[in-house]
Design a protein around this motif. Structure first.
Motif, PDB file in Angstrom:
ATOM      1  N   LEU A   1      -5.627   2.948   4.370  1.00  0.00           N
ATOM      2  CA  LEU A   1      -5.124   4.167   3.748  1.00  0.00           C
ATOM      3  C   LEU A   1      -4.756   5.192   4.807  1.00  0.00           C
ATOM      4  O   LEU A   1      -3.705   5.834   4.745  1.00  0.00           O
TER       5      LEU A   1
ATOM      6  N   VAL B   1       0.641   4.213  -2.741  1.00  0.00           N
ATOM      7  CA  VAL B   1       0.328   5.591  -2.336  1.00  0.00           C
ATOM      8  C   VAL B   1       1.417   6.549  -2.810  1.00  0.00           C
ATOM      9  O   VAL B   1       1.129   7.600  -3.401  1.00  0.00           O
TER      10      VAL B   1
ATOM     11  N   ARG C   1      -8.186   7.024  -2.344  1.00  0.00           N
ATOM     12  CA  ARG C   1      -8.982   5.843  -2.001  1.00  0.00           C
ATOM     13  C   ARG C   1      -9.717   5.279  -3.216  1.00  0.00           C
ATOM     14  O   ARG C   1      -9.820   4.083  -3.400  1.00  0.00           O
TER      15      ARG C   1
ATOM     16  N   TRP D   1       0.813  -1.207   0.000  1.00  0.00           N
ATOM     17  CA  TRP D   1       0.000   0.000   0.000  1.00  0.00           C
ATOM     18  C   TRP D   1       0.853   1.267   0.000  1.00  0.00           C
ATOM     19  O   TRP D   1       0.534   2.239  -0.689  1.00  0.00           O
TER      20      TRP D   1
END
Lengths: 122, 122
Positions: free
Chosen positions: A55, A29, A44, A25
């Motif tokens: 997140l 990101v 998102r 993740w």
DNA sequence: AAACGTGGTTTCCAATAGATACTAAGGAGA
DNA sequence: TCTCCTTAGTATCTATTGGAAACCACGTTT
């Protein structure tokens, strides 16, 4: 050239950093932030399948590590914008390469998996 | 330039690959293999803190994905050597950069964490 | 015969990941 | 006015995982 830090050492603080960076993740990101500031729900929506909690946690860690800034605009509803810091920017090339390596080499990986599984199923 | 794969998509097979690659231990193992074949216990001794189970799992996954080869020599005791495949080699530069970024930027990260924690302790 | 080195697997528990539901505060539509 | 929508999260619960330790077979050394 030698550094005071060594990722091969247990208890070295670099291990904590590697643990955060080497995260699916976090990589996605950071890659998403490469083109400029983005809002929470925009990230998102674009990183399909990420939950709000994950997140939120990911961004909080990246902010703590000085890779991302969090800016709140008192609009209605509130707007929160995330952006890379200069430090975070030194990482994007690497992270982006990692994120997109899979896209370029997916066929080779799938072929290898098929071969491996076929051999294992003997 | 567009590919059939997109890491931003849920259910895209690239997500599985990213999940394996964006892993602290996988990154360290790939980095360690960069200079040539290495035996199981040599990796285990050099990557301080890795357990046998985790190393075994990590190598098995990397082998399945076609990034690493496993060669058994019927010596006594048995010798097992791991090495990068050509596919794995296309990844080492990126992975190495990620593994060592922390070493180069550790001070900046620690400073950011200190600032963040001090502000949060208000 | 007891201990060691090889490359693992098994077992167990704690920690984490992720899905889901909930919050507050204001705006828009019925 | 009542309900639903948005924002950016937090809270809760459970399933999966991560990691420590023990165990394994095999042959060699002491």
């Amino acid at each position: 050239m030698r550094y005071r830090y060594d990722v091969y050492e247990d208890r070295c603080p670099t291990r904590m950093v590697l643990d955060r960076l080497a995260d699916k993740w976090a990589v996605l990101v950071l890659d998403r932030l490469e083109d400029g500031p983005v809002r929470f729900n925009a990230i998102r929506r674009e990183i399909k399948g990420i939950s709000q909690k994950v997140l939120s946690q990911t961004l909080k860690r990246l902010e703590r590590d000085g890779l991302v800034t969090r800016t709140v605009y008192p609009t209605v509803p509130v707007t929160v914008e995330y952006a890379l810091t200069p430090l975070g920017r030194t990482l994007t090339e690497t992270v982006s390469a990692l994120a997109h390596w899979a896209e370029h080499n997916m066929d080779a990986v799938l072929a290898a998996q098929a071969t491996y599984d076929a051999a294992g199923a003997r």
